[in-house]
Design a protein around this motif. Structure first.
Motif, short mmCIF file in Angstrom:
data_model
loop_
_atom_site.label_atom_id
_atom_site.label_comp_id
_atom_site.label_asym_id
_atom_site.label_seq_id
_atom_site.Cartn_x
_atom_site.Cartn_y
_atom_site.Cartn_z
N ASP A 35 -0.81 -2.97 8.29
CA ASP A 35 -0.66 -4.22 7.55
C ASP A 35 -1.43 -4.23 6.24
OD1 ASP A 35 0.95 -5.24 9.57
OD2 ASP A 35 -0.78 -6.00 10.69
N GLY A 36 -2.67 -3.79 6.27
CA GLY A 36 -3.49 -3.88 5.08
C GLY A 36 -3.83 -5.32 4.75
N CYS A 68 -2.97 1.20 -0.15
CA CYS A 68 -2.83 2.34 -1.07
C CYS A 68 -1.39 2.86 -1.04
CB CYS A 68 -3.78 3.47 -0.68
SG CYS A 68 -5.52 3.14 -0.97
N LYS A 69 -0.86 3.00 0.15
CA LYS A 69 0.52 3.49 0.28
C LYS A 69 1.51 2.52 -0.36
CE LYS A 69 3.82 5.39 3.60
NZ LYS A 69 4.98 4.84 2.87
N LYS A 70 1.31 1.24 -0.12
CA LYS A 70 2.22 0.24 -0.70
C LYS A 70 2.18 0.29 -2.23
CE LYS A 70 1.55 -3.05 3.12
NZ LYS A 70 0.95 -4.37 3.48
N ALA A 72 5.28 1.63 -4.55
CA ALA A 72 5.92 0.61 -5.39
C ALA A 72 5.81 0.93 -6.88
CB ALA A 72 5.30 -0.75 -5.11
N GLY A 73 5.08 1.99 -7.23
CA GLY A 73 4.95 2.35 -8.64
C GLY A 73 3.93 1.52 -9.39
N TRP A 74 2.98 0.94 -8.65
CA TRP A 74 1.95 0.12 -9.29
C TRP A 74 0.66 0.89 -9.56
CZ3 TRP A 74 0.61 -3.96 -11.96
CH2 TRP A 74 1.51 -5.01 -12.09
N GLY A 75 0.56 2.11 -9.04
CA GLY A 75 -0.67 2.84 -9.26
C GLY A 75 -0.61 4.25 -8.72
N GLN A 76 -1.74 4.94 -8.80
CA GLN A 76 -1.86 6.31 -8.33
C GLN A 76 -3.33 6.59 -8.06
OE1 GLN A 76 -0.27 7.81 -12.17
NE2 GLN A 76 -2.07 9.15 -12.20
N LEU A 111 -8.05 4.03 -6.32
CA LEU A 111 -6.78 4.09 -7.04
C LEU A 111 -6.89 3.57 -8.46
CD1 LEU A 111 -4.01 2.85 -4.56
CD2 LEU A 111 -5.05 5.11 -4.74
N LEU A 112 -6.04 4.13 -9.32
CA LEU A 112 -5.79 3.56 -10.64
C LEU A 112 -4.66 2.56 -10.51
CD1 LEU A 112 -6.17 3.73 -13.83
CD2 LEU A 112 -4.18 5.26 -13.77
#
Length: 290
Positions: free
Chosen positions: A99-100, A222-224, A228-232, A258-259
């Motif tokens: 869930d996170g 982190c996975k989400k 989703a292309g919001w970070g790395q 994460l960035l």
């Protein structure tokens, strides 16, 4: 030119007389040609490094040489998510499993997918994005009397969030960026292993630069965010690079570091603030974020 003049000129040209002479000539020629090709490329790379502004390492020639010669070999790929699946399955940490802590809708999470990821600089430190930088009209410039400096809208929201949640976090200079304030775990809260690794640091904004952020999120979040292309990830996340390069004076950066790409409009600022809120919940283990 007469034949006699040409003959005299040729007689004064010193030709290689041995294999060593020929080798020296070849090496010298290669050095000249190599310099002509590599020096302009190196200068462009240095100018790009300088354009990032302050961040972790000195923003000068020494910092650039250090990053390129010592730091760069330790960088790793930044987009895979298998490590988070393993951590969720192993029940490591306190990240609420699959869930996170993020409460973003699918529409919000996927709002960047059509645009693709921004280009991120090739240097492992500092980590900055080069494209999809916020437009000037996104930034609301203010002139607070108490500080006498420009403040951006995202900075203002970040500061207000920290002050509003003083029961959970505090502000102090980032251990990693060194040139900006970061959210840290409040002194009275218990320290988890991950918080110890991060020396209590939770999130910071690259103010005055690209307005991207670094945050520490639960494995599921982190996975989400990456999917989703919001970070790395940071290129050092999940490696022993920091400990090795600092001779043990700095802790390694966890995989959860994460960035987050810079928001480009008001709606994306709301998304970024929710990501920061999720980071605080994860690092403090508390739900009473205001």
């Amino acid at each position: 030119m007469s034949l006699e003049t040409l003959t005299n000129a040729l007689q004064h040209i010193r030709l290689p007389r041995s294999q060593q002479d020929r080798l020296n000539l070849a090496v010298g020629t290669a050095a000249v040609l190599g310099s002509a090709i590599l020096l302009p490329a190196a200068y462009r790379d240095y100018r790009l490094f300088k354009s990032y502004g302050p961040g972790g390492v000195p923003n000068n020639l020494l910092g650039w040489m250090t990053v390129r010669t010592l730091f760069q070999p330790f960088g790793r790929e930044m987009l895979s998510t298998e490590v988070y699946l393993r951590r969720i399955d192993a029940a490591e940490g306190h990240g609420r499993g699959d869930d996170g802590y993020l409460t973003l809708s699918t529409e919000q999470l996927e709002s960047r997918k059509n645009d693709g990821r921004p280009e991120v600089g090739p240097h492992v430190v500092p980590q900055r994005q080069l494209t999809q930088i916020p437009d000037e009209d996104v930034m609301e410039v203010r002139f607070p009397v108490s500080r006498g400096v420009f403040m951006q809208k995202l900075d203002s929201r970040f500061t207000s969030f920290g002050l509003r949640n003083h029961h959970l976090v505090k502000f102090q200079p980032s251990n990693l960026e060194r040139h900006s304030d970061a959210l840290f775990l409040a002194d009275h809260l218990p320290i988890t292993d991950l918080a110890t690794t991060m020396q209590g640091e939770i999130a910071h904004i690259h103010s005055g630069s690209d307005y991207s952020l670094h945050v520490v999120l639960a494995p599921a979040d982190c996975k989400k965010v990456i999917d989703a292309g919001w970070g790395q990830r940071h290129a050092f996340s999940g490696t022993s690079a920091m400990t090795f390069l600092s001779l043990g004076t700095l802790s390694d950066i966890p995989s959860e570091y994460l960035l987050i790409y810079a928001p480009r409009n008001d709606a994306e600022i709301e998304i970024v603030m929710e990501i920061i809120s999720a980071a605080v919940k994860f690092m403090t283990g508390r739900e009473d974020v205001r």
